[in-house]
Structure formats: structure tokens, C-alpha cells
Design an enzyme around this catalytic site. Structure first.
Site, PDB file in Angstrom:
ATOM      1  N   GLY A 195       0.811  -1.219   0.000  1.00  0.00           N
ATOM      2  CA  GLY A 195       0.000   0.000   0.000  1.00  0.00           C
ATOM      3  C   GLY A 195       0.841   1.263   0.000  1.00  0.00           C
ATOM      4  O   GLY A 195       0.561   2.220  -0.734  1.00  0.00           O
ATOM      5  N   CYS A 196       1.881   1.273   0.816  1.00  0.00           N
ATOM      6  CA  CYS A 196       2.744   2.457   0.903  1.00  0.00           C
ATOM      7  C   CYS A 196       3.505   2.680  -0.398  1.00  0.00           C
ATOM      8  O   CYS A 196       3.708   3.819  -0.825  1.00  0.00           O
ATOM      9  CB  CYS A 196       3.715   2.318   2.069  1.00  0.00           C
ATOM     10  SG  CYS A 196       2.882   2.262   3.664  1.00  0.00           S
ATOM     11  N   THR A 197       3.901   1.608  -1.036  1.00  0.00           N
ATOM     12  CA  THR A 197       4.608   1.722  -2.308  1.00  0.00           C
ATOM     13  C   THR A 197       3.691   2.309  -3.372  1.00  0.00           C
ATOM     14  O   THR A 197       4.078   3.227  -4.105  1.00  0.00           O
ATOM     15  CB  THR A 197       5.145   0.347  -2.749  1.00  0.00           C
ATOM     16  OG1 THR A 197       6.058  -0.120  -1.752  1.00  0.00           O
ATOM     17  CG2 THR A 197       5.847   0.434  -4.088  1.00  0.00           C
TER      18      THR A 197
END
Length: 87
Positions: A44-46
Site C-alpha cells: 500500500g505504501c509503495t
């Protein structure tokens, strides 16, 4: 959650380049977009970081600076940034 017109508290961050970034350095010069994310290299952060990268130049033209913050160490940030060519 901040309300419109409320000034955020001052802070200092060490960037991937080893420089210290202070919120006060931007006062009256640029607006800050500060986003917090849980961990480098997670799915998700990527995705969100890469999406932000796509509009980074446009945001900077509007006199905004973008700072991403997570609890990871500098080495992890540098690897994450280089792996995905993040600004």
C-alpha cells in the site's frame, strides 16, 4: 486531525540526503504537504508513494513541498526511494 487555518507544530526531519529539514524553513516560502506512512516497501505504501511521484513536479510548481514520514530508519528510506525512483 487539523482544522482549517490551524498552524501545525514545528518539526525537524533528517532527509535521505542527511540534511535537516525544518518546518520553519518553509514558512512564508512554500506550503508543506506532509504525509505519514507506516513502512517502506509495503504494498500500500509503495503504491501511494509512486502515485505521489507522478504529480510531484506539478505540486512543486504550485509552491508546495512534499515530505513523507515513516518510522523506518534512513537506510530503509534511501533504499525505498532509490528502488522506486522517489523524489
Amino acid at each position: 486531525m487539523f482544522k482549517k487555518g490551524v498552524v501545525a507544530p514545528g518539526f525537524e526531519l533528517i532527509g535521505n540526503d542527511g540534511e535537516i529539514y525544518r518546518s520553519s524553513d518553509y514558512k512564508g516560502e512554500k506550503w508543506l504537504v506532509v504525509f505519514f506512512y507506516p513502512k517502506d516497501n509495503t504494498p500500500g505504501c509503495t503504491i501511494k508513494s509512486c502515485e505521489s511521484k507522478e504529480i510531484y513536479d506539478e505540486i512543486r510548481l504550485l509552491r508546495y513541498e512534499v515530505l513523507g514520514i515513516s518510522r523506518d530508519d534512513i537506510k530503509s528510506h534511501i533504499n525505498f526511494s532509490q528502488k522506486y525512483d522517489l523524489p
